[in-house]
Design an enzyme around this catalytic site. Structure first.
Site, PDB file in Angstrom:
ATOM      1  N   GLY A 275       0.843  -1.189   0.000  1.00 43.39           N
ATOM      2  CA  GLY A 275       0.000   0.000   0.000  1.00 43.39           C
ATOM      3  C   GLY A 275       0.878   1.239   0.000  1.00 43.39           C
ATOM      4  O   GLY A 275       1.130   1.859  -1.032  1.00 43.39           O
ATOM      5  N   ARG A 276       1.381   1.541   1.184  1.00 42.51           N
ATOM      6  CA  ARG A 276       2.162   2.757   1.398  1.00 42.51           C
ATOM      7  C   ARG A 276       3.298   2.950   0.380  1.00 42.51           C
ATOM      8  O   ARG A 276       3.507   4.054  -0.124  1.00 42.51           O
ATOM      9  CB  ARG A 276       2.759   2.691   2.809  1.00 42.51           C
ATOM     10  CG  ARG A 276       3.412   3.973   3.270  1.00 42.51           C
ATOM     11  CD  ARG A 276       4.154   3.744   4.598  1.00 42.51           C
ATOM     12  NE  ARG A 276       3.394   2.999   5.561  1.00 42.51           N
ATOM     13  CZ  ARG A 276       2.578   3.525   6.480  1.00 42.51           C
ATOM     14  NH1 ARG A 276       2.460   4.829   6.566  1.00 42.51           N
ATOM     15  NH2 ARG A 276       1.912   2.751   7.311  1.00 42.51           N
ATOM     16  N   TYR A 316      -0.404   8.583  15.156  1.00 45.57           N
ATOM     17  CA  TYR A 316       0.855   7.833  15.317  1.00 45.57           C
ATOM     18  C   TYR A 316       2.033   8.743  15.653  1.00 45.57           C
ATOM     19  O   TYR A 316       3.174   8.277  15.670  1.00 45.57           O
ATOM     20  CB  TYR A 316       1.238   7.113  14.020  1.00 45.57           C
ATOM     21  CG  TYR A 316       0.177   6.307  13.331  1.00 45.57           C
ATOM     22  CD1 TYR A 316      -0.442   5.233  13.954  1.00 45.57           C
ATOM     23  CD2 TYR A 316      -0.160   6.593  12.008  1.00 45.57           C
ATOM     24  CE1 TYR A 316      -1.385   4.474  13.268  1.00 45.57           C
ATOM     25  CE2 TYR A 316      -1.102   5.836  11.321  1.00 45.57           C
ATOM     26  CZ  TYR A 316      -1.714   4.776  11.958  1.00 45.57           C
ATOM     27  OH  TYR A 316      -2.630   4.030  11.275  1.00 45.57           O
ATOM     28  N   CYS A 342     -11.063  21.521  17.284  1.00 51.23           N
ATOM     29  CA  CYS A 342     -11.038  21.800  18.713  1.00 51.23           C
ATOM     30  C   CYS A 342     -10.478  20.617  19.498  1.00 51.23           C
ATOM     31  O   CYS A 342     -11.211  19.937  20.237  1.00 51.23           O
ATOM     32  CB  CYS A 342     -12.434  22.169  19.182  1.00 51.23           C
ATOM     33  SG  CYS A 342     -13.088  23.520  18.200  1.00 51.23           S
ATOM     34  N   GLU A 343      -9.220  20.314  19.276  1.00 52.38           N
ATOM     35  CA  GLU A 343      -8.502  19.251  19.985  1.00 52.38           C
ATOM     36  C   GLU A 343      -7.037  19.671  20.017  1.00 52.38           C
ATOM     37  O   GLU A 343      -6.506  20.102  18.989  1.00 52.38           O
ATOM     38  CB  GLU A 343      -8.540  17.924  19.198  1.00 52.38           C
ATOM     39  CG  GLU A 343      -9.889  17.366  18.866  1.00 52.38           C
ATOM     40  CD  GLU A 343     -10.386  16.356  19.891  1.00 52.38           C
ATOM     41  OE1 GLU A 343      -9.590  15.960  20.776  1.00 52.38           O
ATOM     42  OE2 GLU A 343     -11.555  15.986  19.801  1.00 52.38           O
ATOM     43  N   TYR A 371      -2.843   6.446   3.455  1.00 51.49           N
ATOM     44  CA  TYR A 371      -3.485   6.640   4.754  1.00 51.49           C
ATOM     45  C   TYR A 371      -3.722   8.130   5.029  1.00 51.49           C
ATOM     46  O   TYR A 371      -3.627   8.597   6.159  1.00 51.49           O
ATOM     47  CB  TYR A 371      -2.659   5.977   5.872  1.00 51.49           C
ATOM     48  CG  TYR A 371      -2.376   4.522   5.562  1.00 51.49           C
ATOM     49  CD1 TYR A 371      -3.394   3.577   5.656  1.00 51.49           C
ATOM     50  CD2 TYR A 371      -1.117   4.106   5.115  1.00 51.49           C
ATOM     51  CE1 TYR A 371      -3.162   2.259   5.322  1.00 51.49           C
ATOM     52  CE2 TYR A 371      -0.877   2.776   4.777  1.00 51.49           C
ATOM     53  CZ  TYR A 371      -1.912   1.865   4.891  1.00 51.49           C
ATOM     54  OH  TYR A 371      -1.683   0.552   4.546  1.00 51.49           O
TER      55      TYR A 371
END
Ligand code: PLP
Length: 420
Positions: A275-276, A316, A342-343, A371
């Site tokens: 994938g990556r 991550y 807002c985090e 991703y």
């Protein structure tokens, strides 16, 4: 590098200025270089030339229909993990006999859909799943091709959230219990044992763990042959890493070189689920600076992309290089690049050295092709970003930016709120 490059201080994707696209589609948006996608797919697939193999792009890393169609056109299959992914793959024209289905929690309706679609094989992750597949295949009068995903217990030496082949992980069946499960599978009426599979983790930067896994799997393949259960496919999963910062992962050629030797005496067809390594460096996320502000502690650059668009830094603590779309040569400062959500966990980079910025300027978050969009959400009711593909001097919006109407699609008021 990777078809994202500067000309006279201005960032281009292939032959198109990134700024031109931003002016046409607004920000934030994902931008993919067709040439890089092709180059990376061919680099991986070509690493196994001369060996029977099938490259099944792991579409959870990037499931855009155009990306899938491109790889299907290059002869690729896909690795899916849900019915939704199967739907996308078929819609993009992927051949069913080039689809493998992984995942610990396959649902009945998804299994039925996959059986009806006649996919190549299911990578089975538990004894209950094996029975379920046999039952459903039986009720449909079909044979289900399977591999058992074994957990070889090798340490991929990567982030704990993306290591999957350690004994304590939820994935696969312990390799010591695999022979017994294969014996069961071989006796089931609607199961055809096709292969052995594994996937030990993601963003691996060494060949060693792959080699260890292959050695263990080859032993199992031989043991099974001895027990009268020959297999045709050896599925080694995905996991090859990329350079986000200073990592120096092996080139697919090195990986291929190490693996081919180990399996060459056998008649196996290799299956890969990269994938990556194929899409990661083929995409960027383009965002606009909204504000800059300084506290006694820190400098902040507030941009219009956020953790809902690219969650990897928050999830991550991943590193993504961040580059200006137009180089200014201004003095450098250290800043946190943060989104509007807002985090406190909403950041794209922390304590990053970056050219001083002004509102309205554009930044490119690099290595965002894997991703990135596929993990995006609408948290804070932020419509998901547009996706754009460039080829040569042309660009095309391959997924429109979501609208506010898209955000509320499917929501309904119950009677008791309307009439009370
Ligand atoms: C996520 C996943 C992959 C792809 O991993 P990459 O690191 O992106 O290559 C392949 N196979 C399975 C089963 C996966 O879960």
């Amino acid at each position: 590098m990777h078809h994202f490059h500067y000309k006279d201080g201005e960032m281009y994707c292939e032959d198109v200025p990134v700024r031109t696209i931003a002016e046409a589609v607004g920000t934030p948006f994902y931008l993919y270089a067709h040439a890089t996608l092709v180059q990376h797919f061919n680099a991986f697939d070509g690493a196994f030339e001369g060996t029977r193999h099938l490259t099944c792009f792991s579409m959870k890393s990037n499931s855009n229909l155009s990306v899938l169609k491109l790889f299907a056109g290059l002869g690729g299959g896909v690795d899916i993990v849900s019915g939704g992914e199967l739907f996308r793959a078929l819609r993009a024209g992927v051949e069913p006999k080039k689809i493998v289905y992984s995942g610990v929690g396959k649902r009945d309706e998804d299994l039925r859909f996959a059986l009806a679609s006649d996919i190549l094989m299911f990578n089975v992750e538990s004894s209950q799943e094996l029975m379920r597949i046999n039952d459903i295949a039986g009720s449909m009068n079909r044979m289900a091709g399977i591999a058992i995903r074994v957990n070889p217990d090798v340490d991929p030496k990567t982030h704990p959230y993306i290591s999957t082949g350690l004994r304590e992980n939820k994935f696969g069946i312990d390799i010591r219990e695999a022979p017994e499960q294969y014996a069961v599978a071989a006796g089931l009426k609607n199961i055809e044992v096709l292969g052995v599979s594994c996937h030990i983790g993601s963003q691996l930067t060494e060949v060693g763990p792959f080699v260890d896994a292959v050695a263990k799997l080859m032993e199992l393949v031989e043991e099974l042959a001895g027990a009268g259960i020959p297999v045709k496919f050896l599925d080694l999963g995905g996991g090859l890493g990329i350079t986000y910062d200073r990592e120096e992962p092996p080139h697919p050629r090195e990986y291929g070189g190490a693996i081919k030797e180990m399996v060459s005496p056998s008649n196996l067809t290799l299956v890969f689920e990269p994938g990556r390594v194929i899409v990661g460096n083929a995409g960027i996320l383009v965002t606009e600076v909204l504000y800059t502000k300084s506290t006694p502690e820190k400098n902040f650059v507030v941009v219009d992309a956020a953790m809902n668009d690219l969650i990897r830094p928050s999830l991550y603590n991943s590193f993504h290089a961040i580059q200006p779309v137009r180089k200014t040569g201004r003095e450098k400062l250290e800043a946190d690049i943060v989104g509007p959500i807002c985090e406190s966990g909403d950041f794209l980079a922390k304590d990053r050295e970056i050219d001083a910025l002004e509102p309205g300027e554009l930044l490119a978050v690099m290595s965002a092709g894997a991703y990135g969009f596929s993990m995006s959400s609408t948290y804070n009711s932020r419509p998901r970003a547009a996706e754009v593909m460039v080829r040569g001097d042309r660009f095309h919006v391959i997924r429109k930016r979501e609208t506010f109407e898209d955000l509320v699609r499917g929501e309904e008021f119950p009677d008791f709120l309307l009439n009370g």
